[in-house]
Design an enzyme around this catalytic site. Structure first.
Site, mmCIF file in Angstrom:
data_model
loop_
_atom_site.group_PDB
_atom_site.id
_atom_site.type_symbol
_atom_site.label_atom_id
_atom_site.label_comp_id
_atom_site.label_asym_id
_atom_site.label_seq_id
_atom_site.Cartn_x
_atom_site.Cartn_y
_atom_site.Cartn_z
ATOM 1 C CG MET A 25 -1.968 -1.064 1.232
ATOM 2 S SD MET A 25 -3.037 -0.977 2.700
ATOM 3 C CE MET A 25 -1.922 -1.619 3.951
ATOM 4 C CB VAL A 26 0.900 4.219 -2.202
ATOM 5 C CG1 VAL A 26 1.548 5.599 -2.162
ATOM 6 C CG2 VAL A 26 1.255 3.491 -3.486
ATOM 7 C CD GLN A 78 3.250 -4.293 -5.676
ATOM 8 O OE1 GLN A 78 2.839 -3.158 -5.488
ATOM 9 N NE2 GLN A 78 2.456 -5.362 -5.722
ATOM 10 C CB CYS A 107 -1.429 0.059 -9.492
ATOM 11 S SG CYS A 107 -1.904 1.700 -8.888
ATOM 12 C CE LYS A 146 -1.972 -7.357 -4.498
ATOM 13 N NZ LYS A 146 -3.073 -6.579 -5.070
ATOM 14 C CG HIS A 174 -7.751 -6.947 -6.182
ATOM 15 N ND1 HIS A 174 -7.467 -6.345 -4.976
ATOM 16 C CD2 HIS A 174 -9.014 -6.606 -6.484
ATOM 17 C CE1 HIS A 174 -8.541 -5.665 -4.586
ATOM 18 N NE2 HIS A 174 -9.483 -5.806 -5.484
ATOM 19 C CG ASN A 207 -5.840 -8.406 -2.637
ATOM 20 O OD1 ASN A 207 -5.393 -7.534 -3.365
ATOM 21 N ND2 ASN A 207 -6.329 -8.123 -1.447
ATOM 22 C CD GLU A 232 -8.893 1.258 4.005
ATOM 23 O OE1 GLU A 232 -9.565 2.075 4.666
ATOM 24 O OE2 GLU A 232 -7.690 1.427 3.744
#
Length: 421
Positions: A25-26, A78, A107, A146, A174, A207, A232
């Site tokens: 996560m950024v 990553q 992303c 990913k 995801h 995910n 999150e």
């Protein structure tokens, strides 16, 4: 003992066959937060997404985005980009500080589209093959990847197989397409993950739509994945994967932390708000040990206090931090939760102006005292009328300068938020 380059399930077993994973996560999967999540059941962590081009030419970015510690294991670093040579240079720089280098093909954010990486490479299979195969041949550690659900099942399966054939030793999927983000997030497609998982023969991480430990176990059951990832979800509650029955397994070395009360962690209190403060205090203690940017610290504390952690699903349904918007489900009593930073408006304002981790910690100590003694906040000044509060966003995200955030790195981020929870 020298490890050598392990592959597939041999590598997976070597890192302990992890089951619960913190997403990249950024501004969300910093080393301090990774260590907090490891205390509560996470068994594999990813670094924030590292933009290869920025890492090479920006020393400040390089220092901020990649930090680790000897005890921060296992760890996947990553990276993202479309320049194979640059990605190899970055990967070679960091490979001795991680267990694997992961490539982000998931992303969905606008900035990823502008810079041509992440999910916006998903139609360029030749480039994907070149990136993964080159890293696989050049690195001393395994390369992993990913990606996201594609717009057809055949393409999802095809891309999963392409990643495996190109050299990816672990694959994470995801269960949402790149168009499913923000208000259009929707639920992750666990069945599609299962189909992709059955098409490959390397360790597979599922995910998406992980809001509780029960969700995680159900996702593992349906997808047949080796592990489950949350972004999150863990950002709101670092103990998402934690079971109270495993209390004896928690490292006693941090039992003297300021968030512990008589004989048990403050985080374990029955009140969801006090648990949130407890997690925040634990995190702030870790920030004193590991260098963490102050804006990242404030954002984590903000998220951990978003709502009542005794109702995990409501945490997600009541608040959407994208650009300070609030999605309120009218008439559903279980979703009418309140953020501590909404109620204790003065703490929020003081935290905005805080200049150090110590100041934030003092504010959390004050908030803890108020909650435990049922002490109300001071009256709001006239400028804090209810309507003005709603315009700011009850989650406080506008006040904290939040724009498009985590890709989770997609998590899950990170998408604010593509739904990497």
């Amino acid at each position: 003992m020298a490890r050598g380059k392990l592959e597939g399930y041999e590598f997976w077993k070597w890192i302990g066959a992890p089951r619960y994973v913190l997403a990249p996560m950024v501004d969300g999967s910093d080393v301090s937060y990774r260590m907090l999540c490891r205390r509560y059941g996470v068994t594999l962590c990813y670094t924030p997404m590292i933009v290869a081009s920025s890492f090479l030419w920006d020393s400040a970015y390089r220092e901020e985005v990649f930090g680790t510690a000897e005890e921060d294991k296992p760890l996947f670093a990553q990276i993202c980009g479309d320049d194979v040579e640059a990605m190899v240079k970055v990967a070679k720089t960091i490979e001795k500080s991680c267990d694997a280098v992961d490539v982000n093909f998931g992303c969905p954010q606008k900035y990823a589209k502008r810079a041509h990486y992440g999910a916006y490479l998903q139609d360029e299979w030749d480039l994907i093959r070149k990136i993964v195969s080159t890293l696989h041949s050049c690195l001393e550690v395994p390369v992993t990847a990913k990606f996201r659900k594609q717009f057809s099942t055949d393409r999802t399966v095809g891309l999963a197989r392409l990643l495996e054939e190109s050299g990816a030793q672990v694959i994470c999927m995801h269960g949402r397409t790149r168009k499913q983000k923000g208000a259009k997030t929707g639920e992750a497609d666990w069945e599609e993950i299962r189909i992709a998982r059955e098409a490959v023969h390397v360790p597979f991480i599922a995910n998406g739509s992980i809001r509780s430990l029960e969700d995680a176990e159900e996702c593992l059951r349906i997808t047949k994945a080796d592990a489950v990832m949350s972004g999150e979800g863990l950002r709101r509650c670092p103990a998402l994967f934690y079971s109270p029955s495993s209390l004896s397994d928690i490292d006693s070395s941090f039992s003297s932390s300021s968030c512990w009360s008589v004989g048990k962690p403050f985080s374990e209190a029955s009140n969801g708000h006090t648990r949130g403060i407890g997690y925040a205090l634990e995190y702030l203690d870790l920030c004193g040990k590991y260098c963490t940017p102050l804006d990242v610290v404030k954002e984590h504390v903000h998220r951990m206090l978003l709502s009542d952690l005794t109702t995990p699903a409501a945490t997600f349904k009541s608040f959407d931090t994208k650009r300070g918007r609030r999605h309120w489900a009218k008439g559903k009593e279980e979703e009418k939760t309140r953020s501590l930073l909404e109620t204790h408006w003065d703490v929020r304002e003081k935290m905005m102006d805080a200049h150090s981790v110590e100041e934030v910690r003092d504010l959390m100590g004050m908030l803890k005292g108020r909650v435990l003694t049922d002490t109300p906040p001071p009256p709001r000044p006239a400028r804090h009328e209810p309507q003005a509060e709603e315009e700011d966003g009850l989650d406080g995200s506008i006040l904290f300068g939040e724009e498009e955030a985590s890709c989770s790195n997609e998590g899950a981020e990170d998408e604010l938020f593509s739904g990497d929870y």
